[in-house]
Write a protein that holds these residues in place. Structure first.
Motif, short mmCIF file in Angstrom:
data_model
loop_
_atom_site.label_atom_id
_atom_site.label_comp_id
_atom_site.label_asym_id
_atom_site.label_seq_id
_atom_site.Cartn_x
_atom_site.Cartn_y
_atom_site.Cartn_z
N LYS A 637 0.81 -1.22 0.00
CA LYS A 637 0.00 0.00 0.00
C LYS A 637 0.85 1.27 0.00
O LYS A 637 0.48 2.28 -0.60
CB LYS A 637 -0.94 -0.01 1.21
CG LYS A 637 -2.05 -1.06 1.11
CD LYS A 637 -2.97 -0.97 2.31
CE LYS A 637 -4.08 -2.01 2.21
NZ LYS A 637 -5.00 -1.95 3.38
N GLU A 638 1.95 1.25 0.72
CA GLU A 638 2.75 2.46 0.88
C GLU A 638 3.81 2.61 -0.21
O GLU A 638 4.59 3.56 -0.18
CB GLU A 638 3.44 2.43 2.25
CG GLU A 638 2.48 2.27 3.43
CD GLU A 638 1.46 3.40 3.48
OE1 GLU A 638 1.85 4.54 3.14
OE2 GLU A 638 0.30 3.15 3.81
N ILE A 639 3.85 1.68 -1.18
CA ILE A 639 4.87 1.75 -2.23
C ILE A 639 4.36 2.63 -3.38
O ILE A 639 3.30 2.37 -3.95
CB ILE A 639 5.23 0.35 -2.75
CG1 ILE A 639 5.85 -0.47 -1.61
CG2 ILE A 639 6.18 0.44 -3.93
CD1 ILE A 639 6.20 -1.88 -1.99
N ASN A 640 5.11 3.68 -3.69
CA ASN A 640 4.73 4.60 -4.76
C ASN A 640 5.52 4.28 -6.03
O ASN A 640 6.73 4.48 -6.07
CB ASN A 640 5.00 6.04 -4.32
CG ASN A 640 4.12 6.45 -3.17
OD1 ASN A 640 2.92 6.16 -3.17
ND2 ASN A 640 4.70 7.11 -2.18
N ILE A 641 4.84 3.77 -7.04
CA ILE A 641 5.48 3.48 -8.32
C ILE A 641 4.43 3.65 -9.42
O ILE A 641 3.25 3.33 -9.23
CB ILE A 641 6.09 2.05 -8.34
CG1 ILE A 641 6.92 1.85 -9.59
CG2 ILE A 641 5.03 1.00 -8.18
CD1 ILE A 641 7.79 0.60 -9.56
N LYS A 642 4.84 4.18 -10.59
CA LYS A 642 3.90 4.52 -11.65
C LYS A 642 4.25 3.77 -12.93
O LYS A 642 5.41 3.68 -13.32
CB LYS A 642 3.94 6.03 -11.92
CG LYS A 642 2.95 6.48 -12.99
CD LYS A 642 2.91 8.00 -13.07
CE LYS A 642 4.25 8.52 -13.58
NZ LYS A 642 4.22 9.99 -13.81
N ARG A 643 3.23 3.20 -13.55
CA ARG A 643 3.42 2.50 -14.83
C ARG A 643 3.47 3.52 -15.97
O ARG A 643 2.65 4.44 -16.03
CB ARG A 643 2.28 1.52 -15.05
CG ARG A 643 2.39 0.76 -16.38
CD ARG A 643 1.31 -0.29 -16.46
NE ARG A 643 1.35 -1.00 -17.73
CZ ARG A 643 0.57 -2.04 -18.04
NH1 ARG A 643 -0.29 -2.50 -17.16
NH2 ARG A 643 0.67 -2.62 -19.21
N VAL A 644 4.44 3.36 -16.88
CA VAL A 644 4.58 4.29 -18.01
C VAL A 644 4.49 3.52 -19.32
O VAL A 644 4.73 2.31 -19.37
CB VAL A 644 5.90 5.07 -17.93
CG1 VAL A 644 5.90 5.94 -16.70
CG2 VAL A 644 7.09 4.13 -17.94
#
Length: 644
Positions: A637-644
C-alpha cells in the motif's frame, strides 16, 4: 525412576548427599567472613561482639527462617529455585517475569564467583608454610578439575562429597567449641544488642555489613537444589550444619576478642584457631571442602538453566540426565560458561581478599527478587495478609540494607559481578522479548475451513506426491486451529500432496515425568492430530514417540500407512514419512519498531548457538525438511510506483 515421595523421604543417605551437594557454599563461609569483617584495621571488642551477633542473627533470619522454614515450602513438583517459584506465581501478574529474570541472572553470576573465592581462601592457607607461594595456578587447576567432574551428575558428586563435608562440619564445630569454651564470655554476642550497637555506632558499619552478608550467601542454594535432595533432608541436615557454623564463628570470635589491638595482616582467623600440629590437616580438609563448596552453586545453575529453557527465557541447550534419579542433570554449555567465568574472576582478582568486594552483591539481588516472588506466593496461598505483610516488610528492609552495603563495593570489584549479571540478564531479556515479537505476528486459522481442499489434494495426481506421511509440528494449542503458515506451506509454497497429513503438538506440563498423548482424527485417514503431554524433565524425542504412537494406531487399525505407490503397495511396503519444521523468521521491515529490530538481530545471533528446532525436538535430521517462512510480509500500500 524415583518419584517425588521417594525424593522427599528422610534417610541417612539423603542427609549425607545433602551435606555434599547443598551446604558447600554456606558451609565454607567461615573461611573468609571474619577475615572480611576485621579487614586491615585493629581488632576491637565492638567489631568482634557486634560482628558475631550480626552473623548469628543473619543466619537465623535469612537462612533458617526465610529459606529453610518458609521458602522450601514453595516447591514446583519437587523442584526449587527462583524460576520454579516464578512458575508457581506467574499467573498472578505478568510483570513477575522481570524480578525472576533479574534474580536468575544474578544467581548464575554468583556461580562464577563462589568457586574462586572459596578455593582461593582454602589454598592460601598454604602460605603459612611458603608466603611466596603462587596460588593462582593451583586454584585454576582445582576449579577446572571440578568442572570436568560435573558430567557424572550430582548424585555421584553427593555420594562422594557427603562424607567429606560431614568431616568438615564436625571439624569446624569441634575447633570452634574448643576455642569458645576457653572464653565462654564470648557467647554474650548472642544478644542482638551488640549487633544493633555495631551498626549504629561503628564509623564504617556499612562496609562491615557487606562483609557480614557473606555468611549467608549460600542460602539460595538450599532452595535451588531442592530437587536434588528433598525438603526433609535439607531441613534436618541444616540443624547440624548451623550448630557447627555458629560454634566455629564463636571460636574465631573468642580468639579475636583475646587479641584486641592486633592487626591480622593478611592472616586468616579460621586457621589461627587451629593447633599448630593440626594446621596441615586443616588446610587439606579446608581445600577439599572448598572444592565441594563450588558444587552447590554449579548444580543450582544447572537447575536454573533447565527451568529457564522451559520458560522460554534462555536459548534451547542440550541437557543431559546422568542418571534416572529425579533432579540429576548436567548442562554442558552452562558448565563451560561457568568455567570461563571462574577463570576470569581468578585472573582479575588473583587473591581471595580482592574477591570479597565482588562477592555477595549478585546473590543479594537474588535474595530481594526471591522475597518479591515469595510474597506473591504466600498471598496466593491465602496466608494471612498481616503475616504476608510482616514477611515482606521485614525481609525487604533487611535485604535492601544489605544491598546498600554491598553496593558500596562496586568500585572495589563489585563492577565485575554487575557486568556478569548484566550479560546473563541481557540474553534472557532478548530471548523473552524476541519471542513476544514473533508471537505477536503469529496468526492462526480455523482448520475446518481447509478440510475440503485437504481432502481433495490427497487425491489430486496432478500434484506430485511430496511424502506418503507428511508431519508438521504445530504450536496451536487447540485442535480447531492451525498456524496460517502451515497451510501456506501445504497449499502455496510448492503444494505438498501426501496420503496422510499429521499435526503434532507438544505441551510441556508442570509435572516432571508426564508422558501421555491424545489422537484426534480430523479427517478420517487423511488428517490426524497428535497432542503429546510431556513433563518438563522428559526428553523430547519426538521421532521415537511419534513412531510408537504410529505402531499403536496401526495395531488398532486406526490408520493405514501402507505406501500408495503401485509397486510398493503390491509388496505391502510402508510409506515414507517426512517431518516439516517451519522456522518462523521476522523480517527487518519498516513495520517493526527500531528497538524490536535490534532485539530480533541479537536474537538471530544468539540462535546460532542454540539447538536447532529438529535437535530440540529430537528429530532425525534425515527425515526433516526445514522451511523458512516470514512472519511479517511487507505490504504494497505504501509503495509509490507509476506505470509508463
Amino acid at each position: 525412576m524415583e518419584n517425588s515421595k521417594n525424593l522427599h523421604r528422610l534417610s541417612a543417605a539423603g542427609l549425607l548427599i545433602s551435606l555434599g551437594v547443598i551446604f558447600g557454599d554456606i558451609g565454607t563461609s567461615p573461611l573468609y567472613v571474619f577475615k572480611a569483617i576485621v579487614g586491615d584495621g585493629a581488632i576491637s571488642a565492638m567489631v568482634v561482639l557486634g560482628g558475631l551477633s550480626c552473623v548469628f542473627w543473619t543466619l537465623t533470619l535469612q537462612t533458617t527462617i526465610k529459606y529453610v522454614i518458609i521458602t522450601l515450602r514453595a516447591d514446583n513438583k519437587g523442584e526449587g529455585g527462583i524460576l520454579s517459584l516464578y512458575s508457581l506465581v506467574k499467573r498472578r501478574a505478568k510483570w513477575l517475569i522481570f524480578p525472576a529474570m533479574v534474580g536468575g541472572a544474578s544467581l548464575l553470576a554468583d556461580g562464577m564467583i563462589t568457586p574462586p573465592i572459596t578455593v582461593s581462601s582454602a589454598v592460601e592457607g598454604l602460605r603459612a608454610y611458603n608466603p611466596q607461594l603462587p596460588t593462582v595456578p593451583i586454584v585454576m587447576a582445582i576449579i577446572s578439575l571440578l568442572f570436568v567432574f560435573q558430567r557424572f551428575g550430582t548424585s555421584v558428586v553427593g555420594k562422594i562429597f557427603g562424607p567429606f563435608m560431614f568431616i568438615w562440619f564436625t571439624m569446624m564445630g569441634l575447633l570452634g567449641f574448643f576455642n569458645a569454651s576457653l572464653f565462654p564470655e564470648i557467647f554474650k554476642a548472642l544478644n542482638p544488642y551488640y549487633a544493633i550497637d555495631l551498626l549504629i555506632h561503628y564509623p564504617n558499619s556499612l562496609y562491615i555489613l557487606g562483609a557480614i552478608f557473606l555468611c549467608t550467601t549460600g542460602a539460595e542454594s538450599l532452595y535451588s537444589d531442592l530437587g536434588h535432595c528433598g525438603r526433609a533432608n535439607i531441613r534436618i541436615s541444616w540443624i547440624y550444619v548451623k550448630i557447627c557454623l555458629v560454634l566455629n564463628y564463636f571460636g574465631q570470635g573468642a580468639w579475636l576478642y583475646q587479641h584486641q589491638g592486633a592487626i591480622l595482616d593478611g592472616k586468616n582467623p579460621f586457621y589461627l584457631i587451629m593447633p599448630d600440629w593440626f594446621l596441615t590437616y586443616g588446610i587439606v580438609i579446608a581445600t577439599i571442602a572448598a572444592i565441594i563448596a563450588s558444587q552447590a552453586m554449579i548444580s543450582g545453575s544447572f537447575t536454573l538453566i533447565s527451568e529457564a529453557v522451559r520458560l522460554n527465557i534462555w536459548p534451547k541447550v542440550k541437557i543431559n540426565y546422568p542418571s534416572n534419579q529425579k533432579g540429576q542433570l548436567y548442562v554442558p554449555s552452562i558448565n563451560t560458561i561457568l568455567w570461563l567465568g571462574c577463570m576470569l574472576v581468578v585472573l582479575v582478582f588473583q587473591e581471595s581478599k580482592n574477591m570479597e568486594a565482588a562477592y555477595g552483591l549478585a546473590i543479594n539481588v537474588t535474595f530481594v527478587t526471591t522475597t518479591i516472588l515469595m510474597t506473591v506466593y504466600l498471598y496466593r496461598k491465602r496466608v494471612s495478609r498481616y503475616l504476608v505483610a510482616l514477611f515482606a516488610s521485614v525481609y525487604m528492609v533487611v535485604e535492601l540494607g544489605f544491598l546498600m552495603a554491598n553496593a558500596s563495593k562496586i568500585s572495589h570489584g563489585g563492577w565485575l559481578t554487575l557486568l556478569l549479571s548484566a550479560i546473563v540478564l541481557f540474553v534472557m531479556m532478548v530471548w523473552w522479548w524476541a519471542r513476544k515479537v514473533k508471537n505477536s505476528y503469529l496468526r492462526f486459522v480455523d482448520v475446518e475451513d481447509y478440510f475440503p481442499i485437504l481432502s481433495e489434494i490427497t487425491e489430486d495426481e496432478s500434484i506430485p506426491r511430496y511424502a506418503s506421511q507428511l508431519v508438521y509440528l504445530t504450536s496451536a494449542n487447540f485442535r480447531s486451529e492451525i498456524e496460517s503458515k502451515i497451510m501456506y506451506s501445504i497449499l502455496q509454497k510448492k503444494p505438498k500432496r501426501a496420503d496422510v497429513y499429521w499435526f503434532v503438538h507438544v505441551d510441556v506440563t508442570d509435572e516432571p515425568y508426564t508422558s501421555e498423548y491424545k489422537v484426534d482424527h480430523l479427517i478420517p485417514q487423511k488428517l490426524i492430530r497428535i497432542d503429546f503431554r510431556l513433563g518438563f524433565r522428559v526428553e523430547q524425542r519426538i521421532s521415537l514417540l511419534f513412531r510408537k504412537v504410529i505402531e499403536d494406531m496401526v495395531k488398532n487399525n486406526e490408520v493405514d500407512i501402507t505406501s500408495r505407490y503401485v509397486t510398493l503397495k503390491k509388496y505391502n511396503m510402508v510409506g515414507d514419512f517426512r517431518f516439516v519444521v517451519l522456522e518462523k523468521v521476522v523480517s527487518r521491515s519498516n513495520d517493526l519498531r527500531f528497538i524490536d529490530k535490534m532485539v530480533i538481530d541479537v536474537y538471530n545471533f544468539l540462535k546460532r548457538f542454540s539447538l536447532s528446532e529438529e535437535q530440540g525436538f529430537g528429530l532425525d535430521s534425515s527425515f526433516v525438511t526445514i522451511e523458512r517462512v516470514p512472519l511479517l510480509i511487507i505490504g504494497t500500500k505504501e509503495i509509490n510506483i507509476k506505470r509508463v
